[in-house]
Scaffold this motif. Structure first.
Motif, short mmCIF file in Angstrom:
data_model
loop_
_atom_site.label_atom_id
_atom_site.label_comp_id
_atom_site.label_asym_id
_atom_site.label_seq_id
_atom_site.Cartn_x
_atom_site.Cartn_y
_atom_site.Cartn_z
N GLY A 195 0.81 -1.21 0.00
CA GLY A 195 0.00 0.00 0.00
C GLY A 195 0.84 1.26 0.00
N ILE A 196 1.90 1.26 0.78
CA ILE A 196 2.80 2.42 0.83
C ILE A 196 3.48 2.62 -0.51
CG2 ILE A 196 4.96 3.24 1.85
CD1 ILE A 196 3.98 1.92 4.48
N PHE A 197 3.88 1.53 -1.17
CA PHE A 197 4.53 1.63 -2.48
C PHE A 197 3.58 2.22 -3.52
CE2 PHE A 197 5.54 -0.20 -6.63
CZ PHE A 197 6.81 0.31 -6.80
N VAL A 198 2.33 1.76 -3.54
CA VAL A 198 1.36 2.24 -4.54
C VAL A 198 1.05 3.72 -4.30
CG1 VAL A 198 -1.04 2.01 -5.32
CG2 VAL A 198 0.38 -0.02 -5.01
N THR A 199 0.81 4.12 -3.07
CA THR A 199 0.50 5.53 -2.82
C THR A 199 1.72 6.41 -3.04
OG1 THR A 199 0.91 5.24 -0.45
CG2 THR A 199 -1.37 5.01 -1.21
N GLY A 200 2.91 5.91 -2.73
CA GLY A 200 4.13 6.67 -2.99
C GLY A 200 4.39 6.83 -4.47
N LEU A 201 4.09 5.80 -5.25
CA LEU A 201 4.23 5.88 -6.70
C LEU A 201 3.30 6.94 -7.27
CD1 LEU A 201 5.72 4.52 -9.06
CD2 LEU A 201 3.77 2.97 -9.24
N TYR A 202 2.08 6.98 -6.80
CA TYR A 202 1.12 7.98 -7.26
C TYR A 202 1.56 9.39 -6.85
CZ TYR A 202 -3.17 10.65 -7.74
OH TYR A 202 -4.09 11.61 -8.07
N ALA A 203 2.01 9.57 -5.62
CA ALA A 203 2.47 10.88 -5.17
C ALA A 203 3.69 11.35 -5.95
CB ALA A 203 2.78 10.85 -3.67
N SER A 204 4.59 10.43 -6.25
CA SER A 204 5.78 10.78 -7.04
C SER A 204 5.40 11.18 -8.46
CB SER A 204 6.75 9.60 -7.08
OG SER A 204 7.16 9.28 -5.81
N TRP A 205 4.48 10.46 -9.04
CA TRP A 205 4.01 10.79 -10.38
C TRP A 205 3.38 12.19 -10.41
CZ3 TRP A 205 -1.28 11.09 -11.96
CH2 TRP A 205 -1.44 11.32 -13.32
N ARG A 206 2.61 12.50 -9.38
CA ARG A 206 1.99 13.83 -9.32
C ARG A 206 3.03 14.93 -9.14
NH1 ARG A 206 -3.58 14.95 -6.77
NH2 ARG A 206 -2.53 16.91 -7.06
N ALA A 227 15.90 18.62 -6.42
CA ALA A 227 15.99 18.22 -5.00
C ALA A 227 15.00 17.12 -4.65
CB ALA A 227 15.77 19.44 -4.11
N TYR A 228 13.76 17.24 -5.12
CA TYR A 228 12.75 16.22 -4.82
C TYR A 228 13.15 14.87 -5.40
CZ TYR A 228 8.30 13.77 -4.52
OH TYR A 228 7.32 12.85 -4.26
N GLY A 229 13.58 14.86 -6.64
CA GLY A 229 13.97 13.61 -7.29
C GLY A 229 15.17 12.97 -6.63
N ASN A 230 16.16 13.78 -6.27
CA ASN A 230 17.34 13.23 -5.59
C ASN A 230 17.00 12.66 -4.22
OD1 ASN A 230 18.89 13.99 -7.78
ND2 ASN A 230 19.58 15.90 -6.85
N THR A 231 16.15 13.35 -3.49
CA THR A 231 15.72 12.86 -2.18
C THR A 231 14.91 11.58 -2.32
OG1 THR A 231 15.67 15.12 -1.35
CG2 THR A 231 14.48 13.47 -0.07
N LEU A 232 14.03 11.55 -3.32
CA LEU A 232 13.23 10.36 -3.56
C LEU A 232 14.11 9.17 -3.93
CD1 LEU A 232 10.43 9.09 -3.82
CD2 LEU A 232 10.38 9.87 -6.19
N THR A 233 15.12 9.40 -4.75
CA THR A 233 16.04 8.33 -5.13
C THR A 233 16.78 7.78 -3.92
OG1 THR A 233 16.31 9.32 -7.32
CG2 THR A 233 17.98 7.73 -6.63
N ALA A 234 17.26 8.65 -3.06
CA ALA A 234 17.95 8.21 -1.84
C ALA A 234 16.99 7.43 -0.94
CB ALA A 234 18.52 9.41 -1.09
N LYS A 235 15.77 7.91 -0.82
CA LYS A 235 14.77 7.24 0.00
C LYS A 235 14.47 5.85 -0.56
CE LYS A 235 9.99 7.72 1.52
NZ LYS A 235 8.79 8.57 1.48
N LEU A 236 14.33 5.75 -1.86
CA LEU A 236 14.06 4.45 -2.48
C LEU A 236 15.20 3.46 -2.26
CD1 LEU A 236 12.38 5.52 -5.83
CD2 LEU A 236 11.30 4.40 -3.87
N LEU A 237 16.43 3.94 -2.30
CA LEU A 237 17.57 3.07 -2.02
C LEU A 237 17.56 2.56 -0.58
CD1 LEU A 237 20.41 4.92 -3.95
CD2 LEU A 237 19.35 2.74 -4.54
N LEU A 238 17.27 3.45 0.36
CA LEU A 238 17.22 3.04 1.77
C LEU A 238 16.05 2.08 2.04
CD1 LEU A 238 18.07 6.45 3.47
CD2 LEU A 238 19.54 4.42 3.28
#
Length: 82
Positions: free
Chosen positions: A33-44, A56-67
């Motif tokens: 559920g977290i992955f699906v809602t995060g995917l939608y929020a990232s797309w928006r 900045a948002y994309g770089n932070t998101l990439t770091a978060k996805l790696l962690l």
């Protein structure tokens, strides 16, 4: 951590195993559920995949996805091997 003792009866061991399996299933469901809602929020927020790098948002998101990926791998290892 659920510690076992030498004098624990088999029914208690089975009950603990069922409990741990249900916790693992619940965590998998929540992660989906977290992955699906995060995917939608990232797309928006990004609009396109190519905007993932360079802001900045994309770089932070990439770091978060790696962690999160590391945490998922550790959880999977724990579920299937420990």
């Amino acid at each position: 951590m659920l510690r076992t003792s030498e004098n624990m009866n088999p029914a208690d061991r089975r009950a603990r195993a069922v409990y741990v399996a249900s916790l693992s299933s619940s965590a998998t469901f929540a992660l989906t559920g977290i992955f699906v809602t995060g995917l939608y929020a990232s797309w928006r927020a990004l609009g396109r995949f190519d905007q993932l790098i360079g802001n900045a948002y994309g770089n932070t998101l990439t770091a978060k996805l790696l962690l999160v990926g590391v945490a998922v791998l550790l959880g999977g290892f724990n579920r299937f091997f420990v």
